[in-house]
Design a protein around this motif. Sequence first.
Motif, short mmCIF file in Angstrom:
data_model
loop_
_atom_site.label_atom_id
_atom_site.label_comp_id
_atom_site.label_asym_id
_atom_site.label_seq_id
_atom_site.Cartn_x
_atom_site.Cartn_y
_atom_site.Cartn_z
N SER A 170 21.56 -23.16 -15.77
CA SER A 170 22.47 -22.05 -15.99
C SER A 170 23.01 -21.53 -14.66
CB SER A 170 21.75 -20.93 -16.74
OG SER A 170 22.59 -19.79 -16.87
N LYS A 171 22.14 -21.41 -13.67
CA LYS A 171 22.57 -20.94 -12.35
C LYS A 171 23.60 -21.88 -11.76
CE LYS A 171 20.86 -19.72 -7.76
NZ LYS A 171 19.66 -19.63 -6.89
N ALA A 172 23.35 -23.19 -11.85
CA ALA A 172 24.30 -24.17 -11.32
C ALA A 172 25.63 -24.10 -12.06
CB ALA A 172 23.69 -25.57 -11.44
N TYR A 173 25.58 -23.86 -13.38
CA TYR A 173 26.80 -23.77 -14.17
C TYR A 173 27.68 -22.63 -13.69
CZ TYR A 173 29.83 -22.54 -18.08
OH TYR A 173 30.92 -22.20 -18.86
N TRP A 174 27.10 -21.43 -13.56
CA TRP A 174 27.89 -20.26 -13.19
C TRP A 174 28.39 -20.35 -11.75
CZ3 TRP A 174 29.98 -17.56 -16.78
CH2 TRP A 174 29.36 -17.47 -18.04
N GLU A 175 27.62 -20.96 -10.87
CA GLU A 175 28.09 -21.18 -9.50
C GLU A 175 29.28 -22.13 -9.49
OE1 GLU A 175 24.70 -22.53 -7.36
OE2 GLU A 175 23.91 -20.51 -7.00
N ALA A 176 29.23 -23.14 -10.35
CA ALA A 176 30.35 -24.09 -10.44
C ALA A 176 31.60 -23.41 -10.98
CB ALA A 176 29.96 -25.27 -11.31
N VAL A 177 31.45 -22.54 -11.98
CA VAL A 177 32.59 -21.82 -12.53
C VAL A 177 33.23 -20.95 -11.46
CG1 VAL A 177 33.32 -20.07 -14.21
CG2 VAL A 177 31.71 -21.85 -14.90
N ARG A 178 32.39 -20.21 -10.71
CA ARG A 178 32.93 -19.37 -9.63
C ARG A 178 33.61 -20.21 -8.56
NH1 ARG A 178 28.00 -16.57 -10.34
NH2 ARG A 178 27.07 -17.63 -8.54
N GLY A 179 33.06 -21.40 -8.32
CA GLY A 179 33.62 -22.25 -7.29
C GLY A 179 35.00 -22.78 -7.61
N VAL A 180 35.25 -23.09 -8.89
CA VAL A 180 36.53 -23.68 -9.26
C VAL A 180 37.56 -22.63 -9.66
CG1 VAL A 180 36.04 -24.02 -11.72
CG2 VAL A 180 37.55 -25.62 -10.53
N GLU A 195 34.88 -29.02 -17.67
CA GLU A 195 33.45 -29.12 -17.39
C GLU A 195 33.23 -28.52 -16.01
OE1 GLU A 195 29.85 -32.41 -17.03
OE2 GLU A 195 31.93 -33.02 -16.74
N ALA A 196 32.41 -27.48 -15.93
CA ALA A 196 32.25 -26.75 -14.67
C ALA A 196 31.86 -27.67 -13.52
CB ALA A 196 31.21 -25.64 -14.84
N GLN A 197 30.92 -28.59 -13.75
CA GLN A 197 30.44 -29.46 -12.69
C GLN A 197 31.48 -30.49 -12.25
OE1 GLN A 197 28.78 -28.64 -15.35
NE2 GLN A 197 26.84 -27.73 -14.71
N ALA A 198 32.53 -30.67 -13.05
CA ALA A 198 33.57 -31.63 -12.67
C ALA A 198 34.37 -31.15 -11.47
CB ALA A 198 34.51 -31.89 -13.85
N ALA A 199 34.24 -29.88 -11.12
CA ALA A 199 34.97 -29.34 -9.98
C ALA A 199 34.57 -30.02 -8.68
CB ALA A 199 34.75 -27.84 -9.86
N ALA A 200 33.38 -30.61 -8.64
CA ALA A 200 32.92 -31.30 -7.43
C ALA A 200 33.59 -32.65 -7.27
CB ALA A 200 31.40 -31.46 -7.48
N ASP A 201 34.23 -33.15 -8.33
CA ASP A 201 34.90 -34.45 -8.28
C ASP A 201 36.39 -34.25 -8.03
OD1 ASP A 201 32.48 -35.57 -8.85
OD2 ASP A 201 32.91 -35.96 -10.95
N GLU A 202 36.94 -35.05 -7.16
CA GLU A 202 38.37 -35.01 -6.93
C GLU A 202 39.04 -36.11 -7.77
OE1 GLU A 202 39.48 -32.55 -5.58
OE2 GLU A 202 37.86 -31.81 -4.29
N PRO A 203 40.26 -35.89 -8.31
CA PRO A 203 41.12 -34.76 -7.94
C PRO A 203 40.93 -33.51 -8.80
CG PRO A 203 42.34 -36.25 -9.34
CD PRO A 203 40.97 -36.87 -9.16
N LEU A 251 42.25 -27.96 -10.11
CA LEU A 251 41.81 -26.74 -10.78
C LEU A 251 41.86 -25.54 -9.85
CD1 LEU A 251 38.80 -28.19 -12.80
CD2 LEU A 251 41.02 -27.47 -13.71
N ARG A 252 41.55 -25.74 -8.56
CA ARG A 252 41.64 -24.62 -7.61
C ARG A 252 43.09 -24.20 -7.41
NH1 ARG A 252 37.26 -27.50 -5.44
NH2 ARG A 252 38.63 -28.78 -4.12
N ALA A 253 44.00 -25.17 -7.42
CA ALA A 253 45.42 -24.83 -7.34
C ALA A 253 45.87 -24.09 -8.60
CB ALA A 253 46.25 -26.11 -7.15
N TYR A 254 45.37 -24.51 -9.75
CA TYR A 254 45.68 -23.81 -11.00
C TYR A 254 45.18 -22.37 -10.94
CZ TYR A 254 45.12 -22.36 -15.88
OH TYR A 254 45.15 -21.66 -17.05
#
Length: 439
Positions: free
Chosen positions: A331-341, A290-298, A303-306
């Motif tokens: 949609s904008k928030a989704y794609w920003e989250a994908v790029r972020g993770v 889930e793209a937005q899950a990247a904001a939650d740790e761990p 995912l960034r390490a992956y």
Amino acid sequence: MEPYFFLSYARRRGPRVLVKRFYDDLCAELRRLRKGNPMPSDRPFLDVQSIQVGQDWNAALGDALGNCRTMVALYTNDYFRSDFCGREWKAFEDRQRSHREVAGVDAKALIPVLWEPVQSIPPGAAHIQYDNLAFGENYAQSGLRRILAADPGGGEYRRIVNLLARQILVSAEHFRIPAVSGLDLTAPESAGPFPSAADRAEPGSHALLLVAARTSASAHKWPKDPGCHGESPTDWNPYHAESAEPVARRASQLLEERGFTVRTEVVSDVLGATLDEARGQGQVAVLLVEAQAAADEPFGRALRAYDRSNHPGSAAVVPCGQDEAGDGPQSKAYWEAVRGVFPFNWSKGAGDPLPLLQSGIGSDQFDGALHAVVVKVQNHLFSFQETLKLSSLESDQITSTSLPVLSTVAVPPDQTKPAPPTPARPASDPILLEQEQDR
């Protein structure tokens, strides 16, 4: 029970409004051609309508396939990837072959319908002619499903249904292919000609599903949460508007249909070690993110390490709901989250889908995307293992069978937040009647 026809189709998850509409229209057209007279056999067979609650579904399917007069097969890519559709095909094709051997004439009782365009027809079905010039160019290019969705009462759709009903009428009335009793579609000997051996996992193959998603407790802090979460990350369902089935369960069932033994886990800080262990055991691994899950740790950290590491035998799929796949703020928030993770993979693909990173995957694309990445992952895994074996033979220094530690690729500082390219997203399917998935 002797159904006038058996409707064979790929049973995707979610509503089957268009399949049911086509079935009803075909039944109505057959009654009209018979001038209102009842069909001289049982009502045509559609599983969701013909199998009653509490009934043995395998016995019901076996009875219907063993006695139906004709079979209508809805061609889609998923149809030829479905082991169970292959079993239905074989059961009826065996009956038709027996009739041909005894009577010396082809009843043409297996009637193909191009429901959606298909990439290729498996060898086991290639001998059945499915092109029909009388159905028109639009049918050949787009399939009957899109024609029905665009104009349910239109002349083009009604004409094709009429032609199909006439084919059924001729085969059902003029030929009686031998009936077969006691069909068991789950038996090993009932396996059909598709999916092909190249697409079906070898017996004993294992797959690992790793889910990174929020729960209902952690998702409350996001505005306008769509309500697609549960108590566990594995309850996440981005397609909740179309199906009540969590995406992890849907993926597990799809892989099991291809012969995999599937294990599902939640992404954690030890993701890298988990993937290394899976690779060492010859398991393919698919991350459902889930793209937005990247904001939650761990999740974000793992995912960034992956993203920075090389993990042969694994791939990531990032599903999204309808609002996230559109052009609005979600949609904008989704794609920003994908790029972020996934910044490294994103910059490599410049926004285009990578073979081992599939993002922007809507409900109607999920089954095909999962199938494609698993094939890629298998190829990468086998290639990696073969390379490792050759290296072991060539190097006298390698005395252990342990796998090498994979190096981490550093992301250049100026690429950690690349300029947001316009992501390549599949063109939308103009479905007017539904937001539908077949099986």
